[in-house]
Design a protein around this motif. Structure first.
Motif, short mmCIF file in Angstrom:
data_model
loop_
_atom_site.label_atom_id
_atom_site.label_comp_id
_atom_site.label_asym_id
_atom_site.label_seq_id
_atom_site.Cartn_x
_atom_site.Cartn_y
_atom_site.Cartn_z
N ALA A 1 0.92 1.99 5.30
CA ALA A 1 1.55 0.73 5.67
C ALA A 1 2.07 0.84 7.10
CB ALA A 1 2.69 0.40 4.72
N ARG A 2 2.35 -0.30 7.65
CA ARG A 2 2.92 -0.36 8.99
C ARG A 2 4.16 -1.25 8.94
NH1 ARG A 2 -1.30 1.06 12.87
NH2 ARG A 2 -3.21 1.33 11.71
N ASN A 3 5.06 -0.99 9.85
CA ASN A 3 6.27 -1.79 9.99
C ASN A 3 6.47 -2.03 11.47
OD1 ASN A 3 8.56 -3.15 9.12
ND2 ASN A 3 9.46 -1.41 8.09
N SER A 4 7.28 -2.98 11.81
CA SER A 4 7.61 -3.25 13.21
C SER A 4 9.09 -3.60 13.28
CB SER A 4 6.74 -4.37 13.76
OG SER A 4 6.91 -5.55 13.01
N MET A 5 9.55 -3.72 14.49
CA MET A 5 10.95 -4.04 14.70
C MET A 5 11.10 -5.54 14.93
SD MET A 5 11.82 -0.95 14.31
CE MET A 5 13.60 -1.01 14.51
N ILE A 135 1.80 -6.02 -2.48
CA ILE A 135 3.20 -5.69 -2.75
C ILE A 135 3.90 -5.28 -1.46
CG2 ILE A 135 4.71 -4.01 -3.90
CD1 ILE A 135 2.65 -4.08 -6.25
N LEU A 136 3.24 -4.45 -0.67
CA LEU A 136 3.81 -4.03 0.61
C LEU A 136 4.01 -5.22 1.54
CD1 LEU A 136 1.88 -0.68 1.14
CD2 LEU A 136 4.33 -0.94 0.72
N ALA A 137 3.04 -6.13 1.57
CA ALA A 137 3.14 -7.32 2.43
C ALA A 137 4.32 -8.19 2.02
CB ALA A 137 1.85 -8.11 2.39
N GLU A 138 4.53 -8.35 0.71
CA GLU A 138 5.67 -9.14 0.22
C GLU A 138 6.99 -8.51 0.62
OE1 GLU A 138 5.36 -9.90 -3.99
OE2 GLU A 138 3.28 -10.56 -3.77
N ALA A 139 7.00 -7.19 0.84
CA ALA A 139 8.22 -6.49 1.24
C ALA A 139 8.38 -6.45 2.76
CB ALA A 139 8.20 -5.07 0.67
N GLY A 140 7.45 -7.08 3.49
CA GLY A 140 7.58 -7.17 4.93
C GLY A 140 6.78 -6.16 5.72
N PHE A 141 5.97 -5.38 5.06
CA PHE A 141 5.13 -4.41 5.75
C PHE A 141 3.79 -5.03 6.10
CE2 PHE A 141 8.07 -1.95 3.20
CZ PHE A 141 8.47 -0.94 4.06
N ALA A 142 3.16 -4.53 7.16
CA ALA A 142 1.81 -4.96 7.50
C ALA A 142 0.84 -4.05 6.79
CB ALA A 142 1.59 -4.88 9.01
N SER A 143 -0.34 -4.56 6.54
CA SER A 143 -1.35 -3.77 5.84
C SER A 143 -1.87 -2.66 6.73
CB SER A 143 -2.50 -4.68 5.39
OG SER A 143 -3.21 -5.13 6.52
N ILE A 144 -2.63 -1.79 6.13
CA ILE A 144 -3.15 -0.65 6.86
C ILE A 144 -4.07 -1.06 8.00
CG2 ILE A 144 -2.86 1.06 5.06
CD1 ILE A 144 -5.78 0.55 4.24
N ASP A 145 -4.66 -2.24 7.90
CA ASP A 145 -5.51 -2.70 9.00
C ASP A 145 -4.73 -3.48 10.05
OD1 ASP A 145 -5.07 -5.18 7.86
OD2 ASP A 145 -7.12 -5.47 7.21
N GLY A 146 -3.41 -3.56 9.88
CA GLY A 146 -2.54 -4.21 10.88
C GLY A 146 -2.22 -5.66 10.60
#
Length: 148
Positions: A1-5, A135-146
């Motif tokens: 997963a990816r996250n940003s500020m 599930i990760l996207a719903e939690a605010g994370f970006a998918s592995i492809d960005g």
């Protein structure tokens, strides 16, 4: 997963913060995490990329403490993870420009000496599956492809 500020602000953005440049405004109450913890180091990277010297009023020991102060209206803005804005439900987020944002990557791997290697393989497969990424996207994370 990816996250940003993101720039986190109290719900409704009462101080009308609009951009990273507002972090130079000494009339605002501004915060970030302390240097040496991931959210603090990421915030410093954001400020450096934006070429600003932030006029911080507080540095918090972790992002949870920063989100708590934002939710309580004790700060006008702070630099937090996008996932914290989404999961909080008590603060709003302002996107940062791509050229001054920081992307955090969370790798996943099976440990060589895992006690239950088949369970580890199944877990990794689930996280990488459409449902896991959803599930990760719903939690605010970006998918592995960005993509978000």
């Amino acid at each position: 997963a990816r996250n940003s500020m993101q720039i986190g602000v109290p719900a409704g953005n009462p101080a009308a913060v609009t951009s990273i440049d507002d972090f130079t405004n000494t009339d605002l109450f501004l915060g970030a995490c302390i240097e040496g913890v991931p959210c603090g180091d990421a915030a410093l990277d954001v400020f450096a990329a934006a070429s600003i010297e932030a006029a911080l009023d507080t540095t918090e020991p972790d992002v949870g403490a920063l989100v708590t102060k934002l939710a309580a209206g004790e700060l006008d803005a702070g630099i937090v993870y996008r996932s914290d804005v989404v999961s909080s439900g008590e603060i709003d987020g302002i996107e940062l420009p791509t050229d001054s944002n920081v992307v955090v990557v969370y790798p996943i791997a099976q440990l060589q000496d895992a006690r239950d290697s088949s369970l580890a393989v199944d877990f990794i497969a689930f996280v990488l599956s459409g449902k896991g990424q959803s599930i990760l996207a719903e939690a605010g994370f970006a998918s592995i492809d960005g993509a978000s």
